[in-house]
Motif scaffolding. Structure first.
Motif, PDB file in Angstrom:
ATOM      1  N   LYS A 156       9.215   3.064  41.392  1.00 54.18           N
ATOM      2  CA  LYS A 156      10.429   2.339  40.992  1.00 54.18           C
ATOM      3  C   LYS A 156      11.479   2.398  42.099  1.00 54.18           C
ATOM      4  N   ARG A 157      11.671   3.582  42.679  1.00 57.53           N
ATOM      5  CA  ARG A 157      12.644   3.735  43.758  1.00 57.53           C
ATOM      6  C   ARG A 157      12.222   2.961  45.007  1.00 57.53           C
ATOM      7  N   ALA A 158      10.921   2.910  45.262  1.00 57.37           N
ATOM      8  CA  ALA A 158      10.421   2.120  46.400  1.00 57.37           C
ATOM      9  C   ALA A 158      10.790   0.652  46.226  1.00 57.37           C
ATOM     10  N   LEU A 159      10.653   0.147  45.007  1.00 58.82           N
ATOM     11  CA  LEU A 159      11.022  -1.242  44.721  1.00 58.82           C
ATOM     12  C   LEU A 159      12.513  -1.471  44.874  1.00 58.82           C
ATOM     13  N   GLU A 160      13.299  -0.497  44.424  1.00 64.43           N
ATOM     14  CA  GLU A 160      14.756  -0.612  44.547  1.00 64.43           C
ATOM     15  C   GLU A 160      15.177  -0.677  46.008  1.00 64.43           C
ATOM     16  N   LYS A 161      14.456   0.029  46.859  1.00 61.12           N
ATOM     17  CA  LYS A 161      14.781   0.048  48.284  1.00 61.12           C
ATOM     18  C   LYS A 161      14.309  -1.222  48.990  1.00 61.12           C
ATOM     19  N   ASN A 162      13.202  -1.787  48.509  1.00 62.75           N
ATOM     20  CA  ASN A 162      12.669  -2.987  49.170  1.00 62.75           C
ATOM     21  C   ASN A 162      11.839  -3.803  48.178  1.00 62.75           C
TER      22      ASN A 162
END
Length: 315
Positions: A156-162
């Protein structure tokens, strides 16, 4: 080291800088700008002028010092960013080597040190490593659950970053599916629409990613195989529950194989299983034999070999 480099660069800049600053200092010390004391001027006025000049000089020196500190801060920040960039690339290189070597536990230990990173590439790899560790037979049930939820959070955090990262979409979909196993049939079915959307987005961003194409095939196979009672629950809970067919699943498995032949033992296995569902034993035999003979690099490959052998023996 960064501070030393910054000081050296600044010294060079100051040495070769335009002479305006030095002119100002010379003027403040009694240069042509203010001129000599006028004839007839009082001594007090001269003293005041000297005080003024000294004050100006001190002010300019302090201003110069503040400027140098500011420039040093900028340079050190720049060096830190470059160093951080090199460090991320180095960690990713190590992680990819460990992943290719099947070193699941070492890979997780490497990446979990960077769980607070803002780099999407690191975060989706950590999600994958967490999930792979959860899949090991040596991992306890409680640890599997913790790792599954942790993997979802990293993805989820990976998606938020990119949001344009194909792998982040793929692993978010995979991890969301895993979490559904702990939350019951209603949540799992409800998540299915979101999961497929992320898989489709991943393919849109990277059309040649055979793994994601395979995952949509698994999605189709799962809902084609869904027992009647689960279908009834789905129809009760959702106006338009997810549905699919074995023919659709087969199409995606073949598309994945075309994108990257022999890339994944599980794709070979599901080609065989899908042909069995469609009562095509000749083609099932072909693909199950390939799955059985696939080199076992991981624990999952070993499980695939075992299942393929059992299916072949049952034919």
């Amino acid at each position: 080291m960064a501070a030393v480099m910054a000081a050296v660069v600044l010294a060079r800049r100051f040495h070769h800088s335009p002479t305006c600053l030095r002119r100002l200092l010379r003027r403040g010390a009694g240069g042509a700008t203010y001129g000599p004391r006028r004839r007839g001027a009082s001594r007090g006025a001269g003293d005041s002028e000297q005080v003024f000049r000294k004050s100006l000089q001190r002010g300019l020196v302090l201003s110069t010092g503040a400027f140098l500190v500011y420039e040093a801060h900028k340079l050190i920040s720049g060096f830190a960013e470059v160093h951080a960039s090199f460090k991320v690339e180095e960690v990713i290189e190590q992680a990819d080597y460990l992943y290719g070597s099947g070193e699941t536990e070492k890979l997780y230990q490497l990446l979990v040190q960077h769980k607070n990173s803002d780099d999407a590439e690191l975060l989706w790899r950590l999600a994958r490593a967490s999930r792979d560790l959860a899949q090991l037979s040596s991992t306890s049930a409680e640890e599997k659950k913790q790792l599954a939820y942790g993997a979802l959070e990293y993805a989820k955090r990976a998606l938020e970053k990119n949001e344009s990262n194909s792998a982040a979409h793929k692993w978010y979909g995979i991890c969301l599916s895993d979490v559904g196993d702990f939350e019951g049939i209603k949540t799992k079915i409800g998540n299915a629409f979101v999961i497929k959307e992320h898989f489709q987005k991943a393919i849109e961003l990277n059309p040649k990613d055979a793994t994601t194409i395979h995952l949509i095939g698994i999605w189709c196979y799962t809902f084609a195989e869904m027992p009647w009672y689960q279908r009834k629950i789905a129809a009760t809970l959702f106006a338009s529950p997810p549905t699919s067919t074995f023919q659709e699943a087969l199409r995606y498995f073949h598309m994945a194989e075309e994108a990257d032949p022999n890339f994944y033992s599980k794709n070979l296995l599901f080609l065989g299983k899908t042909y069995l569902k469609l009562n095509n034993k000749k083609m099932a035999l072909l693909w199950l034999s390939k799955a059985k003979e696939y080199p076992a690099h991981t624990e999952e490959d070993k499980q695939v070999q075992k299942e393929a052998l059992e299916l072949l023996n049952s034919m």
